[in-house]
Each structure stands twice: as structure tokens, then as C-alpha cells.
Design an enzyme around this catalytic site. Sequence first.
Site, mmCIF file in Angstrom:
data_model
loop_
_atom_site.group_PDB
_atom_site.id
_atom_site.type_symbol
_atom_site.label_atom_id
_atom_site.label_comp_id
_atom_site.label_asym_id
_atom_site.label_seq_id
_atom_site.Cartn_x
_atom_site.Cartn_y
_atom_site.Cartn_z
ATOM 1 N N ARG A 1 3.757 114.181 87.368
ATOM 2 C CA ARG A 1 2.836 114.380 88.493
ATOM 3 C C ARG A 1 3.400 115.471 89.385
ATOM 4 O O ARG A 1 4.611 115.628 89.487
ATOM 5 C CB ARG A 1 2.679 113.113 89.313
ATOM 6 C CG ARG A 1 2.140 111.904 88.569
ATOM 7 C CD ARG A 1 0.667 112.051 88.234
ATOM 8 N NE ARG A 1 0.438 112.750 86.986
ATOM 9 C CZ ARG A 1 -0.737 113.217 86.595
ATOM 10 N NH1 ARG A 1 -1.788 113.079 87.367
ATOM 11 N NH2 ARG A 1 -0.862 113.833 85.438
ATOM 12 N N ARG B 1 2.418 118.194 95.936
ATOM 13 C CA ARG B 1 1.074 118.264 96.513
ATOM 14 C C ARG B 1 0.855 117.236 97.617
ATOM 15 O O ARG B 1 0.038 117.433 98.501
ATOM 16 C CB ARG B 1 0.026 118.083 95.410
ATOM 17 C CG ARG B 1 -0.071 119.287 94.481
ATOM 18 C CD ARG B 1 -1.211 119.123 93.493
ATOM 19 N NE ARG B 1 -1.391 120.331 92.700
ATOM 20 C CZ ARG B 1 -2.325 120.467 91.774
ATOM 21 N NH1 ARG B 1 -3.176 119.476 91.553
ATOM 22 N NH2 ARG B 1 -2.446 121.576 91.081
ATOM 23 N N ARG C 1 3.494 125.242 102.215
ATOM 24 C CA ARG C 1 2.330 125.800 101.518
ATOM 25 C C ARG C 1 1.265 126.290 102.497
ATOM 26 O O ARG C 1 0.527 127.241 102.204
ATOM 27 C CB ARG C 1 1.754 124.717 100.602
ATOM 28 C CG ARG C 1 0.571 125.141 99.784
ATOM 29 C CD ARG C 1 0.930 126.192 98.732
ATOM 30 N NE ARG C 1 -0.243 126.487 97.951
ATOM 31 C CZ ARG C 1 -1.211 127.304 98.319
ATOM 32 N NH1 ARG C 1 -1.136 127.929 99.483
ATOM 33 N NH2 ARG C 1 -2.254 127.515 97.550
ATOM 34 N N ASP D 1 5.275 128.788 88.057
ATOM 35 C CA ASP D 1 4.002 128.534 87.376
ATOM 36 C C ASP D 1 4.094 129.048 85.951
ATOM 37 O O ASP D 1 4.785 130.043 85.679
ATOM 38 C CB ASP D 1 2.844 129.223 88.101
ATOM 39 C CG ASP D 1 1.498 128.772 87.544
ATOM 40 O OD1 ASP D 1 1.021 127.692 87.955
ATOM 41 O OD2 ASP D 1 0.947 129.484 86.674
ATOM 42 N N TYR E 1 -5.272 130.838 78.157
ATOM 43 C CA TYR E 1 -5.566 131.354 79.496
ATOM 44 C C TYR E 1 -5.944 132.830 79.435
ATOM 45 O O TYR E 1 -6.868 133.289 80.117
ATOM 46 C CB TYR E 1 -4.354 131.173 80.413
ATOM 47 C CG TYR E 1 -4.331 129.884 81.179
ATOM 48 C CD1 TYR E 1 -5.186 129.665 82.254
ATOM 49 C CD2 TYR E 1 -3.447 128.866 80.838
ATOM 50 C CE1 TYR E 1 -5.161 128.478 82.975
ATOM 51 C CE2 TYR E 1 -3.408 127.672 81.548
ATOM 52 C CZ TYR E 1 -4.267 127.487 82.611
ATOM 53 O OH TYR E 1 -4.245 126.305 83.317
#
Length: 280
Positions: free
Chosen positions: A36, A40, A49, A85, A162
Site C-alpha cells: 500500500r 498518501r 506533497r 516512480d 505505458y
Amino acid sequence: MTAEKVEITEDALQDSPFMKACRREAVPYTPIWLMRQAGRYMPEYREVRGKTTFLELCKTPALAAEVTVTAAERLGVDAAIIFADILLILEPMGLQLEFAQGGGPVIHNPVRSSLDVNHLLEVEDVGALEFVFEAIRLTRQQLRPNIPLIGFSGAPFTLAAYMTEGGGSKNYIHTKKLMYEDPQAWHAMLSLISRGLVKYLNAQVEAGAQALQLFDSWIGCLGPEDYREFVLPHTREVIQGIKSGVPVIHFGTGTATLLELLSEAGGDVIGLDWRAPLLD
């Protein structure tokens, strides 16, 4: 830092439950990765952020290190994973990457044909990704000496998907169209990606990562025959190119029918998702 201090730190890292589990050695307990994105919902992360964009956060080593260390300390985990990322390597390949506000990643010049594949750039030098390596160095300095740090990248197929879709997808039409209609271009593209990933991942190790993970987040859209023909050789090329002795975690989603093939492609640890019974 003295040579003795470095040696003690390295011993502490290699003797950690996480690293022992990666090597399938006896451990006092089995680390379990509940994948997870903790940041966030952490107020410390939300504060950082709120002051910058996602891509700027990835490209600012001090901030990337800060959120990595904060999450590891707050949660009391057995290992940390660097804040980055999976798509960062696409920019040195000549792709225009943007993380849209409130949305996912967008690639403004997707790869849809052999001509597009020919325009991709070989990643000769990973210097354009120095911000990732500096974030790893800073994080390694700040983490407790017995907490391993995991570096990572997207796996060749997921990056290719992607690149062809230009963003998120539910049916992967462009990906499969290129794969089936022009397999030569497909294999050329995945080979190019794989060569770049080997350099990128080994540079993460040189910067201070103790283990690596390949995220094949979209691989579940393929069946076993397609995986063996269009994916396995390239993923294997990446894993076999990693510096000896560095554990590799090979993770995909929707892989209940692909687990033996993932193992064949390589990896010291094979990630499971909720579709695979843990007892099996």
C-alpha cells in the site's frame, strides 16, 4: 566514516530479517509486504506533497529522502523503499512524461509503430536520473543502519505498455496491437528498455540500495503463451544483468496463471497478489 564503521553497518543490513528472508535463510519472523502507498495518508507526506508536484518531489533528492525515511520510521518496517516512480526512466528514452493534476501519468508522444520505436533513445548514460541516486544516498545516510533500502523500477512489459498506451488503460489495445502486428518492433523496444533498466538498477545499487524490485503492474493482461514469447526473455535479461548478490523481488498483479513463468524469468522473491492463495 571509517572502514570499520562501514563493515559493521553492512553486517547489520545483511543480517536483517528482510535480507535473510530474501536469501531464504532462517529468520525470527517472516516479513510480509502489504503493498500500500502509505505516504498518501500520512500527514507528514501530505504536508510535503502540498508544496510541490509529484514529479518535482521525485526529482528533489532531499524531499524524496525525507518522505522515504519518515514513512519507514513512522511505520516501523523491516525495510524502506525509495520514493520514486516506475516511469522516470522513460524521459531519458525521449518520452514526454507528465503527471496530470489529480490524475495519473500521461505520455504525450506514445509509441505506436516501428517508426516510433526507431525514434526512442538508447540509455547510454543514466546521469539524467542522478536525482534518484542522490535520493538513495541521502536516504541511506538517514536510515537506521539495520534497515535495508529497496530500489526499484518498472519491468520491461509494464513500461512498454505505458509507452504504447500513453497512460492508464483497461484493455491495452495499443500494446497488444504493436505486439501482435509488429513483433520485431516490439522486441526491439523491450530490448532497448531492458538495456536501460540494467544500467539504472545497478546504479541504484551503487548509490546504496540493498535490494531491488521490478514492478510488472500490468502483466496480468497477458496469458502464459504471450508472456513466454513477448516478455520473459526481456525480464530475464534485466534480472540476469543485476549485480551478483543483490536480491531481486519480481512482482506482478493478476499473475495467478503466470507465477511459474515469473519464477523462470528470475527473481529471488516472487510477489503475489490477492488472486493467489497464500497456502498454495
